[in-house]
Scaffold this motif. Sequence first.
Motif, PDB file in Angstrom:
ATOM      1  N   ILE A 133       0.882  -1.166   0.000  1.00 17.21           N
ATOM      2  CA  ILE A 133       0.000   0.000   0.000  1.00 17.21           C
ATOM      3  C   ILE A 133       0.921   1.217   0.000  1.00 17.21           C
ATOM      4  O   ILE A 133       1.756   1.367   0.892  1.00 17.21           O
ATOM      5  N   LEU A 134       0.792   2.073  -0.998  1.00 16.62           N
ATOM      6  CA  LEU A 134       1.718   3.179  -1.182  1.00 16.62           C
ATOM      7  C   LEU A 134       1.035   4.517  -0.884  1.00 16.62           C
ATOM      8  O   LEU A 134      -0.149   4.703  -1.171  1.00 16.62           O
ATOM      9  N   ASP A 135       1.816   5.432  -0.317  1.00 19.69           N
ATOM     10  CA  ASP A 135       1.321   6.766   0.026  1.00 19.69           C
ATOM     11  C   ASP A 135       2.227   7.790  -0.637  1.00 19.69           C
ATOM     12  O   ASP A 135       3.435   7.792  -0.410  1.00 19.69           O
ATOM     13  N   VAL A 136       1.650   8.663  -1.488  1.00 21.18           N
ATOM     14  CA  VAL A 136       2.459   9.654  -2.209  1.00 21.18           C
ATOM     15  C   VAL A 136       2.129  11.079  -1.763  1.00 21.18           C
ATOM     16  O   VAL A 136       2.351  12.038  -2.486  1.00 21.18           O
ATOM     17  N   THR A 137       1.602  11.227  -0.549  1.00 20.72           N
ATOM     18  CA  THR A 137       1.128  12.537  -0.089  1.00 20.72           C
ATOM     19  C   THR A 137       2.267  13.509   0.188  1.00 20.72           C
ATOM     20  O   THR A 137       2.261  14.642  -0.290  1.00 20.72           O
TER      21      THR A 137
END
Length: 391
Positions: A133-137
Amino acid sequence: MLGKASSNYRQATYEFEDKSRRTSRFFGLELCKQVSPDELVILGTTGSMWDNLLLETELSEHADLEEELLKLGEAAQNDQVTQETLNQLAAHLQGVLGIPCVLKLIPYGRNYEEQTKTLEILVNCFNHKDTAILDVTHGLRHLPMLVQQSALVLQSLKEVTISGIHYGALELTSDNITPVMQLGGLLELDRWNQALAIYDESGDYGSFVPLLEQSGFSKNALDSLRDASFYEQTNSVQKAQVKLKNFLTLLKKEEEVCSPHAALFLPALKQRFSWVEKNQPHQRQSAVAWQALENDNLLRATLYGFEAFITKLAEEYPNGLESYNVRSQAKGDYEKEQPSDSWNEYLMLRGIRNNLAHSSSQSHESVKKALANRTSLSLALRRAFKVLIPN
């Protein structure tokens, strides 16, 4: 991802797809609580705001860590955070969050080498067939592009399943609520791109089947496409043509309810299948042969090129496309006639085909010369194709 230390992130109330809301300065911490992963990995540079991130957790209540966090903030301001320091703090963070935590330094990505190193570091955070699960925030503005690329590499090299790419869209905040966007659809677009590339290289329809299935097309449509692929690979061009026409008929009826991503690529798909409208079956085999030649698939080019020419001859005979005997007769009649305008090219293509199909070394000297290396074989096939099956 964690951005560079300047001022702290603004606190936001993030709203997830299930309408639940979580408030924090760091979206990744709230996403972690939302999805309950087996492990949390945070990547940042030597100048990222590691101290602010850790102060957002209950670590700020540990008096014995106060001095360490102050030193960490000073190191971040001076672009001097070390991996050793992060390893020590990761153990403390694990105690607070209750899951394994990895805090890892990445380069700034100022050039190709640093960008590749970031990809390497991220890929090495995962094991074979993990779910990510990736987060690019947060992070530097170019890093989301690297994260997307890492998602593609993870799928290719380690068969990692990407279950989501999340972005807390602070700029879309309305009534103090910040929406959480899902960007996983970008990966489906890439899968379509890959499927088109595979088809253009191999001529195999199979790569489209899982994408069309995922996009909501019926079993009848998919079975027609599978059958068309089978018949073409077994050199039954007429049967393949019938099945592909049936698929395109069903496609026209069903495309109104397909996914937006599929709708974007369907025109390209139809264009690649337009050969079914041609009346002469040898044209399809010719197209596959030329396509294989352009992609340096020389064995496939040779086999399809030779069969295309025999099909072209057999088209002049009643039932020539369906009868092995008639095809054999058409080939035999041509070899008896030995037309001067194509005979030398035919001998060359037949010799190459026999040599490759039967691993035979007993060939005419001109054929042996053509088979000496990739360049000479490609040129010999191109000369033969231009005469025997011009595109």
